[in-house]
Motif scaffolding. Structure first.
Motif, PDB file in Angstrom:
ATOM      1  N   MET A   1     -17.199  43.327  63.042  1.00  0.00           N
ATOM      2  CA  MET A   1     -17.220  42.624  61.764  1.00  0.00           C
ATOM      3  C   MET A   1     -15.855  42.016  61.479  1.00  0.00           C
ATOM      4  O   MET A   1     -14.822  42.686  61.587  1.00  0.00           O
ATOM      5  CB  MET A   1     -17.635  43.570  60.638  1.00  0.00           C
TER       6      MET A   1
ATOM      7  N   HIS B   1     -22.945  48.076  56.782  1.00  0.00           N
ATOM      8  CA  HIS B   1     -23.783  47.918  57.977  1.00  0.00           C
ATOM      9  C   HIS B   1     -23.676  46.515  58.552  1.00  0.00           C
ATOM     10  O   HIS B   1     -23.977  46.284  59.719  1.00  0.00           O
ATOM     11  CB  HIS B   1     -25.237  48.236  57.652  1.00  0.00           C
ATOM     12  N   ASP B   2     -23.282  45.554  57.741  1.00  0.00           N
ATOM     13  CA  ASP B   2     -23.048  44.199  58.218  1.00  0.00           C
ATOM     14  C   ASP B   2     -22.146  43.499  57.215  1.00  0.00           C
ATOM     15  O   ASP B   2     -21.829  44.030  56.152  1.00  0.00           O
ATOM     16  CB  ASP B   2     -24.359  43.423  58.408  1.00  0.00           C
TER      17      ASP B   2
END
Length: 815
Positions: free
Chosen positions: A358, A486-487
């Motif tokens: 990320m 999570h993202d």
């Protein structure tokens, strides 16, 4: 400035004074175009080799020891030479030198067609004695001695790498013998044994610390990266092969960390690839960093191949302002946890090697934050981790991230992506100290409401656990989360990023330890574990719910007993949190769900401790007859966010947390808001707090409303314990009604013989009440008593309460 550079070596500081003492005036010319004094190599043991021109234009080679801070003269050529490469063996008995004998103009003028342009020599320097020619060719050659493991005794064998501009690398084995008066000479008079290491390469990099050779072989439109590992007692093995989508069409060989040729590197300009370097990390990370050529003006393109993760990220940065003469080649530095991509005067990009998935965990800075005063050009090499060699200036720096600058950046940042990257760096890059934790907690408490895309409390807790647990258990970092996200769907302002899946490297090794073992573990994790074996809070949430159901059969299992025993061990140490008076009044109480799911209590307690200290609250704030202060309300808000973060992660809280939270809520919130927080589950009614509230508050109209609202919301078991502490007709009436209801529900319409119970001291001629009390007395005589721990709650208590309530309704005085 975020990056802190500490000079470990500077030609001006460490060598020039020594040369001045020796009377070398020519070497003191420090003008920009002068090449009289420059660094040619940095060896594994911290020895820096440099060259300078003497007063008679002869060429000298010297050595500086980083440990002893001493200079040493190694050798002198009695002519003006351009030293290309130089290396000294570990025992400091042999010196390998490669140099250019003359320029093309000199060759044409003197008609020296039969004389080789480049010469590579092997010189005995203990003492200075024989000189052996290794190469006499028209192509440039670089030399590098191999170094054994540190601490090994002096060896009689040295191995030397020769890297030819003709795109091959070979190894020479050199045996030496000691003669009289400690003279060391080369043993064999004939040709030295040699072995081919690599050929057809277009790029190569030497890893001096780990004795590894990375090189690239072109293959159609792609390239193949290979690695040769050299061993102390053995020979060498090709250990890695990886296919890269990099087209290297240059005809000239590019070399990294094979010394620094001042003159040649000024002229070399790659057409397709400006800068390419390979970096490794202690955790088994392997990255290929390359600065690419862009056809669009004012646009910079660079790629990072995260080989240990199986993907490549290409970044495109549009420069707001860039002069035509400004550099467009990105320099790279290895900080182990990060790779720094740096363009002087434009930007600094810290790319996370450990967690590159990320973008919000990589820090992109411009302006003053990205400025590095001591590095204003791109002639930067990284000889080892956290080191930068400015080849043009002849300076070696230790590079690190400044914790103070990072905290300043954290405080002034307004964008979530920058805050998250800075917070992640502060939590996972630095060693946790009490002062650093205090400053981070303080920042979190001040910015809870301004972080919109992530929860800073969750980030703090998860990062703390990650740093604490991963070193204790091998490969645990591949399963534990390092973030609550999570993202990430956001973008980093000013940067465009494209991600491509690439093939994983192929490793060929047996029983290899250290880096290769960790890299192999990372690759195996990518193949089989990511992402479906990663921990997720939903796993713990299922267990949390199963434990909360309080099923009797579940509580008798050995599994649950083990959890309970572990929880008791944790609870036994809670009193050691603070000696003497506790700063934060976390009450000790029985909370079985928390006892069953322990582990993070101390961490939350430290957060509370810093928050308590910051807002200067007293340890005894449980006086419900006063309204809370602004500081108490701020702490209540922070505790609400801690509770929210803990619930999101299914994380237990310290015993007494809910009591303290409820107590602050009673002091700080208006009644309707307090009840809303209770009904929505944000505030939990605890025995300690409710009992204190019922006992300490007097029965004013407002307090009666508060007490009654609390009593009506108590769970049955808790209500039976605490209602007795409120001596009030409303409460007595409620208890009596509940008592009657429970008795009747237990026995239904069972027939009874109506014995006469013990009556009040005065006669009551109210037949319905007489009938009810007689029936209740009969049920009690049969051994049924719902309130066994409250002996005063019985049929007589019901009768007296009913009379009081009736006379109150009729406006009569009860005596």
């Amino acid at each position: 400035m975020l990056l802190r550079l500490v000079p470990e070596f500077e030609l001006r500081r460490d060598v020039l004074p020594w040369l001045a003492e020796r009377g070398c005036a020519a070497a003191l010319d420090t003008s920009e175009n002068s090449s009289a004094l420059y660094v040619v190599n940095v060896e594994r043991n911290g020895k820096i080799i440099y060259t300078w021109k003497g007063n008679q234009r002869n060429t000298h080679i010297g050595l500086y020891d980083l440990q002893t801070k001493q200079n040493e003269h190694l050798y002198m050529f009695e002519k003006n030479l351009n030293i290309i490469s130089c290396s000294i063996n570990n025992e400091r008995t042999l010196l390998a030198v490669s140099f250019c004998q003359y320029t093309e103009e000199e060759r044409a003028a003197q008609l020296l067609q039969s004389v080789s342009k480049y010469l590579t020599l092997l010189i005995e320097i203990h003492p200075i004695n024989n000189v052996r020619v290794l190469k006499a060719v028209d192509s440039c050659v670089r030399v590098q001695f191999l170094y054994p493991v540190e601490g090994r005794n002096a060896s009689r064998e040295s191995r030397l790498l020769l890297v030819s501009e003709d795109k091959y690398i070979e190894q020479f084995d050199i045996h030496v013998v000691a003669e009289e008066e400690h003279k060391v000479v080369i043993q064999k008079s004939g040709q030295l044994p040699r072995a081919k290491v690599a050929d057809d390469l277009v790029w190569a990099q030497w890893d001096m610390m780990e004795q590894r050779l990375f090189y690239i072989v072109p293959k159609e439109s792609k390239s193949t990266l290979r690695c040769v590992q050299f061993y102390p007692e053995e020979n060498f093995n090709s250990i890695l092969e990886s296919h890269l989508d990099i087209a290297v069409n240059d005809t000239q060989l590019k070399l990294v960390n094979f010394g620094y040729d001042y003159c040649q590197d000024q002229d070399v300009a790659s057409k397709s690839l400006k800068n390419l370097q390979v970096f490794t990390s202690k955790a088994g990370g392997l990255c290929v960093c390359c600065s690419l050529v862009s056809d669009i003006p004012h646009e910079i393109i660079y790629s990072i191949y995260f080989l240990h993760k199986g993907y490549n990220k290409t970044f495109t940065v549009s420069l707001e302002r860039a002069e035509s003469h400004q550099l467009k080649e990105v320099a790279f530095m290895n900080l182990d946890y990060y790779v720094a991509a740096y363009l002087p005067g434009q930007f600094l990009h810290l790319l996370n090697i450990q967690h590159p998935d990320m973008l919000c965990y990589s820090l992109f800075l411009t302006g003053e934050d990205a400025r590095i005063d001591t590095l204003q050009n791109c002639s930067i090499r990284c000889p080892w981790v956290s080191a930068a060699l400015d080849c043009s200036a002849g300076s070696l720096y230790h590079v690190s991230i400044s914790d103070s600058a990072l905290l300043q950046l954290l405080h002034k940042s307004k964008q979530d992506c920058e805050r998250l990257a800075a917070l992640h760096c502060a939590l996972l890059y630095f060693q946790h100290t009490e002062d650093l934790e205090m400053q981070i907690i303080r920042w979190i408490s001040e910015n809870l409401s301004t972080c919109h895309s992530f929860d800073p409390i969750q980030e703090f807790i998860i990062a703390f656990l990650y740093c604490r647990l991963c070193p204790e258990t091998e490969n645990l970092d591949k399963l534990l989360p390092y973030t609550s996200l999570h993202d990430w769907i956001g973008a980093v302002p000013g940067v465009r990023c494209a991600t491509d899946i690439i093939s994983l490297p192929v490793l060929e090794f047996q029983n290899s330890k250290g880096f290769w073992e960790k890299l192999n573990s990372n690759l195996e994790s990518v193949k089989y574990a990511e992402p479906h074996l990663h921990y997720h809070s939903k796993v713990l949430r299922r267990e949390w719910h199963s434990l909360s159901e309080e099923r009797e059969e579940r509580r008798t299992t050995a599994y649950l007993r083990n959890i309970f025993e572990n929880a008791k061990k944790v609870l036994s140490h809670l009193d050691t949190w603070d000696s003497g008076a506790r700063l934060v009044p976390l009450f000790e109480e029985e909370d079985y769900q928390q006892q069953l799911l322990m582990g993070l209590l101390n961490l939350v307690h430290r957060i509370m401790k810093e928050v308590w200290r910051r807002y200067q609250l007293h340890s005894c704030i449980f006086c419900f007859d006063e309204r809370g202060s602004a500081a108490e309300f701020a702490v209540f808000h922070i505790m609400s966010r801690i509770l929210e973060a803990a619930n999101g992660m299914c994380m237990p809280l310290p015993p007494g947390f809910h009591t303290l939270h409820l107590g602050l809520g009673v002091r700080c919130l208006p009644l309707h808001t307090l009840l809303h927080y209770i009904d929505s589950g944000i505030l939990q009614l605890t025995e300690t707090c409710v009992r204190k509230l019922l006992k300490d508050l007097d029965d004013t109209e407002q307090n009666e409303k508060l007490k009654f609202s609390i009593v009506m919301r108590l769970p049955e078991a808790l209500g039976q314990k605490v209602r007795q502490y409120w001596n009030h007709p409303i409460n007595a009436n409620f208890i009596a009604r509940k008592y009657v209801k429970l008795l009747l529900e237990k026995l239904g319409n069972r027939q009874c013989s109506r014995p006469v119970p013990e009556r009040l001291s005065f006669p009551v001629e109210f037949l319905p009440l007489n009938y009810l009390t007689n029936m209740l007395a009969e049920i009690e005589n049969q051994g049924v008593h719902p309130y066994e721990k409250q002996d005063h709650v019985n049929a007589r208590f019901v009768e007296e309460t009913a009379l009081k309530h009736t006379m109150t309704l009729l406006g009569l005085k009860y005596s």
